[in-house]
Design a protein around this motif. Structure first.
Motif, PDB file in Angstrom:
ATOM      1  N   SER A 113      -2.771 -36.477  46.519  1.00 41.09           N
ATOM      2  CA  SER A 113      -3.544 -37.580  45.954  1.00 41.09           C
ATOM      3  C   SER A 113      -2.696 -38.835  45.730  1.00 41.09           C
ATOM      4  N   ASP A 114      -1.365 -38.718  45.852  1.00 35.06           N
ATOM      5  CA  ASP A 114      -0.508 -39.897  45.711  1.00 35.06           C
ATOM      6  C   ASP A 114      -0.448 -40.703  47.003  1.00 35.06           C
ATOM      7  N   LEU A 115      -0.932 -40.106  48.094  1.00 35.21           N
ATOM      8  CA  LEU A 115      -0.821 -40.761  49.390  1.00 35.21           C
ATOM      9  C   LEU A 115      -2.202 -41.145  49.903  1.00 35.21           C
ATOM     10  N   PHE A 116      -2.241 -42.175  50.715  1.00 33.30           N
ATOM     11  CA  PHE A 116      -3.469 -42.465  51.445  1.00 33.30           C
ATOM     12  C   PHE A 116      -3.094 -43.126  52.766  1.00 33.30           C
ATOM     13  N   VAL A 117      -4.021 -43.075  53.720  1.00 31.79           N
ATOM     14  CA  VAL A 117      -3.779 -43.683  55.016  1.00 31.79           C
ATOM     15  C   VAL A 117      -4.549 -44.996  55.070  1.00 31.79           C
TER      16      VAL A 117
ATOM     17  N   GLY B  67      -4.486 -32.081  50.535  1.00 32.74           N
ATOM     18  CA  GLY B  67      -4.071 -32.834  51.710  1.00 32.74           C
ATOM     19  C   GLY B  67      -4.354 -34.327  51.596  1.00 32.74           C
ATOM     20  N   VAL B  68      -4.117 -35.018  52.723  1.00 28.55           N
ATOM     21  CA  VAL B  68      -4.300 -36.468  52.785  1.00 28.55           C
ATOM     22  C   VAL B  68      -5.200 -36.777  53.980  1.00 28.55           C
ATOM     23  N   PRO B  69      -6.416 -37.270  53.741  1.00 35.98           N
ATOM     24  CA  PRO B  69      -7.306 -37.559  54.878  1.00 35.98           C
ATOM     25  C   PRO B  69      -6.681 -38.612  55.805  1.00 35.98           C
TER      26      PRO B  69
END
Lengths: 310, 482
Positions: free
Chosen positions: B255-259, B300-302
């Protein structure tokens, strides 16, 4: 620094401060009741009011008495102002951020939480209460001292400092609000005890000796309100806290909105004149002030903890 | 002096520190002599000191139980395992060779598939496997390397020869314990370090950093590297935090990352979105990206796979690398070494029967009491049957399992694992052990000097997994001969 980590540090610090503040309030009240003749003491629920826990208290207990109030604040792990709840919340937040803190931080917080879990249930009664509260306060101070003396002055430090100062300012204003209300509401027959009551309040804010040195031994409402809100040298005064918050926030990027919120709080502080306010005016002032503090918290949350997927 | 040293014998097995006659081997001589000189209560106090050090250093691992998760102190035996640098250098060359071949294989599978076309490895066991990830086809990661961190399990047989038991190419763990074991030994047996020159281990986080930094899609002096963890409830969270700390990298959760719209990966930081160059992921590949793999993944990270395929972020180990982490594929590694590198394998495989082959299966089914049967796709020692230690009932159960799904089972002869002196119940006794060295590969490659030694603390047991009551030892690679 990750937003998630910053947010946890901020809350860790708030809860640690809350643990200490609750312990101080209970401890000060505990001293007070032994000095006052029966019937002259404020009701036990004053602490529940200060800590904003009335709905929870009435859900949990039927009658307001020493036993129940102390149970709530010292041994109940469901109320967000209680010592067990606060220290547990602080611990959970350190657990996942321990790698950005001095190594002993986790150990000390963990030990304090274990201590509270073990000792709190037997510290509700008058006999063990004092030793328990003194120990909690001293351990909180050790942890804050550790961070003050070893933490690098980076983002982690900023959020920890802001969390502690905001909690401290919030607690001080609530205490003045409820405390002053209680003292002023009393009828004339017990006014001989007023200085004791004001003294207890200063003690609960750990402002007793600072007040005496700065203002003198005489305590009255206006002097106390002025000291707690506006003294520029006492590190737990509202003004001092706001100054510190402004300084730290200014060092972070994206600080425009939160600094504006600090500015609004600041302007209100300056409006607090030294002339006599009625009790109703003081209450209205503090009510509005609390809302401003909440808005400052919301602005901090928005600027740094809720980074949107751009 | 502890009496049990006198009667110490490891009957029928290769003991790494003691000869069959009960004398110390040359490399272990100094250490054994010193331990020998300690009185029983002195030995006991060293054990207590080790336990205390583990508690103070907060070394723990999480065990899943029905009652919830428990953080357990790390089980540790303070008597070090000693291997000579001469034995070691041969093994480490073999491990590097293996890693090179495995990476050639993975790269080939997701691109040309030459090895399948040439019939060296049967196409169906690769392409029909759950570990073959269709979305990864056609990707060309930097240096042709997919598996950047590998933990290979090594055992020694009754003659002391090294064998590779399996290659862990997904999210191998244990390296932090390897480093911490050395720290504990330094505290508990400081005298021993005076007479030995032992290869140091604590530069692993640095080597990992260099391995990962070389993958950065942007040329920067200090690329943004993050360690992606499923969170605090994962069994290896301690290690994730340890490595992030050691590399000065951020420890992030999904949740700390996003694309972003430009397909770059960002972390949500207090300075706003910050671009991430390299992700050292410690979550399983099927949970990495709900868009590409399991939709129900919350850790995960979408869009992560999209970003990786576009070359905007490097992921170690690359998604899809698990295709070579399969006990059936394992059987073909010696062939891969010949095929891709035109070299002879320097470390041997344990002989392996593939139940998918009719001849092998018949042999396995009629020799269940002699063999170790393993599912092709489990880790942590789960689902394994050790034939000689199992009941007739269990043999029957596994026979049914094998017949139902032969592709999913392999069998190996029961190995006479080597032993080393271990302090158990107040005396010195031989216990079986294995070894997990860690191999790094990107621009350069490197093997840890030594590895994580795991020891089965139960007498006669061959199960070394910490989740199943195994312990561990510090592993010394020392100058000199055996």
């Amino acid at each position: 620094m990750l937003s998630r980590v910053a947010e946890r540090l901020y809350w860790m610090s708030r809860y640690l401060e809350r643990t200490e503040d609750t312990a101080r309030i209970v401890s000060a009240y505990n001293h007070l009741i032994m000095d006052l003749p029966k019937g002259a003491e404020p009701g036990w629920d004053i602490m529940v009011q200060i800590l904003d826990a009335e709905p929870y208290f009435h859900q949990r207990f039927r009658s307001v008495n020493e036993q129940n109030v102390l149970k709530l604040l010292v041994a109940d792990d469901g109320a967000s102002c209680s010592i067990p709840y606060s220290i547990e919340a602080a611990r959970e937040n350190v657990r996942t951020t321990r790698d950005v803190l001095p190594e002993e931080t986790w150990e000390l917080v963990n030990e304090l939480s274990l201590f509270v879990r073990e000792v709190a249930p037997n510290s509700v009664g008058r006999r063990n209460r004092h030793a328990f509260l003194a120990e909690v306060i001293s351990r909180c101070q050790t942890i804050n001292g550790l961070m003050a003396s070893t933490l690098t002055r980076d983002h982690a430090y900023s959020f920890i400092k802001v969390g502690r100062l905001l909690e401290c300012a919030d607690m001080a204003t609530r205490m003045v609000d409820v405390g002053a209300g209680d003292i002023m509401d009393r009828d004339g027959s017990t006014s001989a005890f007023d200085p004791l009551l004001w003294g207890a309040m200063l003690q609960a804010l750990s402002a007793g000796s600072a007040y005496r040195r700065q203002v003198g031994p005489l305590v009255d409402r206006n002097a106390v309100v002025n000291f707690v809100f506006l003294d520029t040298a006492f590190p737990r005064s509202v003004k001092f806290c706001m100054q510190g918050i402004g300084q730290e926030l200014g060092r972070l990027t994206n600080h425009e909105e939160p600094l504006r919120a600090v500015g609004r709080v600041w302007r209100r502080l300056n409006r607090l004149t030294k002339e006599d306010m009625t009790q109703a005016e003081l209450h209205a002032f503090i009510d509005d002030f609390q809302q401003q503090l909440n808005q400052l918290h919301a602005a901090i949350e928005e600027a740094w903890f809720r980074v949107a997927s751009a | 002096m502890e009496e049990s040293w006198k009667t110490y014998r490891s009957e029928g097995f290769f003991d790494e520190s003691m000869t069959p006659r009960g004398n110390p081997r040359a490399a272990a001589n100094q250490a054994i002599k010193f331990l020998h000189s300690l009185a029983p209560d002195e030995l006991a106090s060293r054990r207590v000191a080790a336990e205390l050090a583990i508690k103070e250093m907060g070394i723990s691992f999480t065990v899943y139980t029905e009652g919830g998760n428990i953080d357990r102190a790390w089980p540790f035996d303070f008597i070090p395992r000693i291997i000579t640098s001469r034995e070691w250098s041969q093994l480490s060359l073999g491990l590097l060779q293996r890693m090179r071949a495995l990476n050639c294989f993975i790269d080939d599978i997701y691109n040309e598939q030459k090895i399948l076309a040439d019939g060296i490895v049967p196409a169906e066991i690769v392409l029909d496997s759950n570990n073959y990830l269709e979305p990864c086809a056609g990707v060309k990661p930097a240096f042709g390397v997919w598996a950047h961190v590998c933990g290979s399990d090594i055992v020694r047989d009754h003659k002391g020869q090294f064998f590779v038991l399996e290659d862990n190419l997904r999210v191998p763990s244990g390296v932090s314990y390897m480093i911490e074991n050395r720290e504990i030994t330094k505290r508990v047996l400081p005298e021993l370090f005076e007479n030995y020159s032992i290869l140091p281990l604590d530069d692993y986080p640095l080597k990992l950093y260099q391995t990962l930094a070389a993958l950065s899609p942007r040329a920067r002096r200090r690329p943004n590297i993050v360690v992606l963890t499923p969170g605090i409830y994962n069994a290896a969270y301690f290690e994730h935090a340890y490595l992030a700390h050691g590399m000065g990298a951020e420890l992030v959760e999904g949740s700390d990352l996003f694309v972003g719209e430009d397909d770059c990966v960002f972390m949500r930081s207090v300075d706003g979105p910050t671009r991430v160059d390299v992700i050292y992921r410690r979550i399983n590949e099927d949970f990495m990206d709900p868009e590409a793999f399991r939709e129900d993944s919350v850790v995960g990270v979408p869009g992560l796979i999209r970003s990786w395929k576009a070359g905007r972020v490097a992921i170690a180990n690359a998604p899809g690398a698990g295709v070579a982490d399969d006990k059936v594929i394992y059987a073909f590694v010696p062939d891969m070494i010949q095929y891709y590198l035109k070299e002879k394998p320097l470390v041997k495989n344990v002989p392996t029967y593939l139940c998918m082959r009719e001849k092998d299966r018949d042999y396995v089914l009629s020799n269940l009491d002699k063999l170790v049967v393993k599912p092709a796709n489990e880790s942590g020692g789960y689902g394994i049957m050790v034939g000689p230690h199992s009941t007739k009932e269990t043999h029957k159960k596994f026979a049914r399992l094998i017949e139902k799904n032969p592709r999913n089972y392999i069998a190996q002869p029961t190995l006479s694992l080597s032993t080393a002196p271990t302090y158990v119940d107040g005396s010195i006794q031989p216990r079986h052990l294995d070894l997990r060295p860690f191999i790094l590969q990107s621009k350069d490659s490197w093997v840890t000097p030594g590895g994580l030694t795991r020891v089965a603390l139960q007498k006669g047991s061959l199960v070394v997994n910490s989740s199943q009551g195994g312990g561990s030892k510090d592993t010394w690679i020392v100058e000199g001969d055996a």
